[in-house]
Design an enzyme around this catalytic site. Structure first.
Site, mmCIF file in Angstrom:
data_model
loop_
_atom_site.group_PDB
_atom_site.id
_atom_site.type_symbol
_atom_site.label_atom_id
_atom_site.label_comp_id
_atom_site.label_asym_id
_atom_site.label_seq_id
_atom_site.Cartn_x
_atom_site.Cartn_y
_atom_site.Cartn_z
ATOM 1 N N THR A 8 43.358 45.021 42.014
ATOM 2 C CA THR A 8 43.667 43.896 40.876
ATOM 3 C C THR A 8 45.113 44.046 40.754
ATOM 4 O OG1 THR A 8 41.221 44.377 39.972
ATOM 5 C CG2 THR A 8 42.934 43.629 38.512
ATOM 6 N N GLY A 23 42.550 48.442 38.969
ATOM 7 C CA GLY A 23 41.697 49.771 38.956
ATOM 8 C C GLY A 23 40.418 49.827 39.013
#
Length: 567
Positions: free
Chosen positions: A376, A468
């Protein structure tokens, strides 16, 4: 006399050195006007240029989103989705949900075989893993509500980058090489695409993506319809048909991003402004902060046994709640008020012991009595007027589903894996879920993305967020704790080593250099299992100091390409 002469020479040398060294009293990332922090230096510069041309934070965010789709293809995207948390210069707050949705023909058991077992990799790789993209619609709506500059001027930098090419950094070349074979396997018939090849990528290599430039050109000229209708939409539909994916013409036409009230909470003298469901981030973050306040973290030393142990115990309870109660509020009842109430949390945290860990099998989810690898990317922007936006956007895994749209040159997400594909079965981040996050047509999947803005005494204080997967929430939590409890500087907050725990699996994940041998032994003695990690999260923070000084703190220790850029 000789001594005086020597002293004079020394003083002269000190004066010379002082005059030729940078002014250390002023951070190189401190700016009086605007600042942008992203995972890629080129995207940061694109955002900064928009600010300097008179654009506001929201204009810069739009430009950065599209630039990241070119320069940071593992997570930057037009084929994914995300969340934005917004605070205007006047103090008004809101959030924009441009999360992907399940296609209309999706079903609860679509990733199970005839015996009810999960079919390996089906929700992670390939066309069936793709949710309906939301990023373009989100940026269009963000600009429509808050934009200042012309739309075309915000998309043009990404068109230019794709058409003229971008030099691969060492980091991006290494990441593409790590996934090259997997990308090739899914896209073997698309060797004309710049990401599909059998040979390695090289640092400094110029990557030209003409197909993506054409798609971005259509978005620039036609706005939303340049993606969800016409030629680009047909390219997506062709790709779905070839790979037996589910996204239909109606799915694309009817996708809508949603404006939602932010989740707000109080922590010490700060107001926490974060993302509501279908993100689990805001609720989980405020639960954790209320727990930290209850146990008064400031009395403990950073990295001490008490600090780590209490964080882990809080995190495991909060993630148990996440697994049971959180999902898309348009499809299930999410008991936000109850989960954040002092009465509930006092009871929830009442059995935490300072001497030993709790057993995850005994924690389960709390009784509220109802009647988001890793890739991300997060970026933060503050402009000269004080407008602020924190955006976390994603394809889910690195390069998403690995599917590249033929003729379009962009990756599609694998966001369907963020649903609970079967109760109790973990997704690619080890997160488990229940019926609240079960697959339903047009439903948004639960996320861990936690874009967050913090006020202190009514003034803008901090923006934070991270990629993450499941570690996003705990990374943001620790950065807030670092700033407020441990009074770290903006860069110290970002640099500090981190830990993560999420209920299941029942472990502490710890970055190197955090745990001393003594603390490690204490944690093991208390019953904890420890797994060492090379990195957890990747922050992109902005702090506002007295005098309206904006300090950008990029996580360059964990990700060398990230950058704070401002003026």
């Amino acid at each position: 006399m000789k001594l005086n002469k020597t002293l004079t020479v020394l003083l002269a040398m000190i004066f010379f050195v002082a005059c030729t060294q940078p002014n250390k009293s002023k951070s190189e990332n401190a700016f009086k006007n605007g600042v942008v922090v992203t995972a890629h230096f080129v995207a940061s510069e694109v955002g900064n240029e928009i600010l300097q041309k008179g654009g506001n934070a929201f204009d810069a965010a739009v430009a950065v989103q599209f630039a990241l789709a070119v320069v940071y293809p593992r997570a930057g995207n037009i084929g994914g989705g995300g969340f934005a948390v917004i605070r205007t210069a006047g103090g008004e707050t809101t959030s924009l949900d441009f999360r992907e949705k399940a296609p209309k023909t999706a079903s609860e058991k679509m990733y199970l075989d005839s015996k009810g077992n999960v079919i390996e990799d089906l929700s992670e790789t390939g066309h069936l893993a793709v949710g309906v993209p939301g990023s373009v619609d989100g940026m269009v709506n963000l600009h429509k509500k808050y934009g200042k500059l012309n739309w075309e001027d915000l998309v043009q930098p990404s068109v230019k980058l794709a058409r003229e090419g971008v030099r691969l950094s060492k980091l991006e070349a290494e990441k593409l090489n790590a996934y090259r074979e997997r990308i090739y396997k899914v896209n073997a018939n698309k060797e004309g695409c710049c990401y599909v090849r059998k040979s390695d990528f090289e640092e400094g290599e110029l990557i030209v993506n003409t197909e993506l430039a054409e798609v971005l050109e259509r978005i620039k000229e036609e706005g939303r319809s340049g993606f969800y209708e016409g030629e680009t939409a047909q390219l997506i539909l062709n790709e779905m048909q070839k790979g037996k994916g589910l996204i239909s013409k109606e799915d694309l036409l009817q996708y809508e991003s949603v404006w939602r009230p932010t989740i707000n909470g109080k922590y010490r003298d700060c107001k926490i402004i974060s993302m509501p469901p279908p993100s689990s981030g805001g609720i989980a973050l405020i639960q954790l902060l209320k727990g930290a306040e209850k146990f008064n973290f400031s009395q403990y030393e950073f990295g001490s046994f008490e600090h780590i142990h209490l964080m882990v115990e809080l995190e495991r309870r909060v993630y148990a709640d996440r697994a049971t109660w959180l999902g898309d509020p348009d499809y299930c009842c999410v008991p936000c008020e109850k989960l954040l109430s002092n009465e509930y949390l006092d009871e929830r945290f009442s059995d935490i012991s300072l001497e030993k860990k709790s057993d995850s099998q005994d924690i389960k989810a709390g009784n509220v009595e109802i009647i988001e690898s890793f890739e991300t990317t997060h970026f933060s922007v503050v402009d000269r007027w004080g407008n602020a936006i924190a955006i976390t956007t994603t394809l889910n895994g690195n390069y998403g589903s690995k599917v590249i749209v033929a003729g379009g040159g962009f990756f599609l997400n694998n966001e369907m894996d963020d649903f609970s594909i079967k109760p109790g079965v973990p997704n690619q981040y080890g997160l488990v879920g229940g019926t609240a996050n079960a697959i339903q047509p047009e439903k948004r999947m639960l996320s861990s993305m936690t874009p967050t803005i913090i006020e202190r005494n009514g003034k803008l204080f901090m923006l934070t967020g991270s990629p993450g997967g499941s570690t996003i929430i705990t990374s943001v939590f620790q950065n807030v704790i670092n700033a407020i409890e441990f009074e770290m500087s903006p860069q110290e907050c970002v640099n500090a080593a981190r830990v993560h725990s999420q209920w299941l699996p029942d472990k502490i994940y710890a970055e190197k250099d955090l745990l001393t041998d003594s603390v490690r032994n204490q944690l093991i003695k208390a019953g904890h299992k420890i797994a060492d990690q090379s990195r957890i999260g990747m922050m992109a923070n902005i702090s506002v100091k007295p005098g309206e000084i904006r300090i950008g703190a990029a996580d360059t220790l964990r990700h060398k390409d990230s950058k704070a850029s401002g003026y």
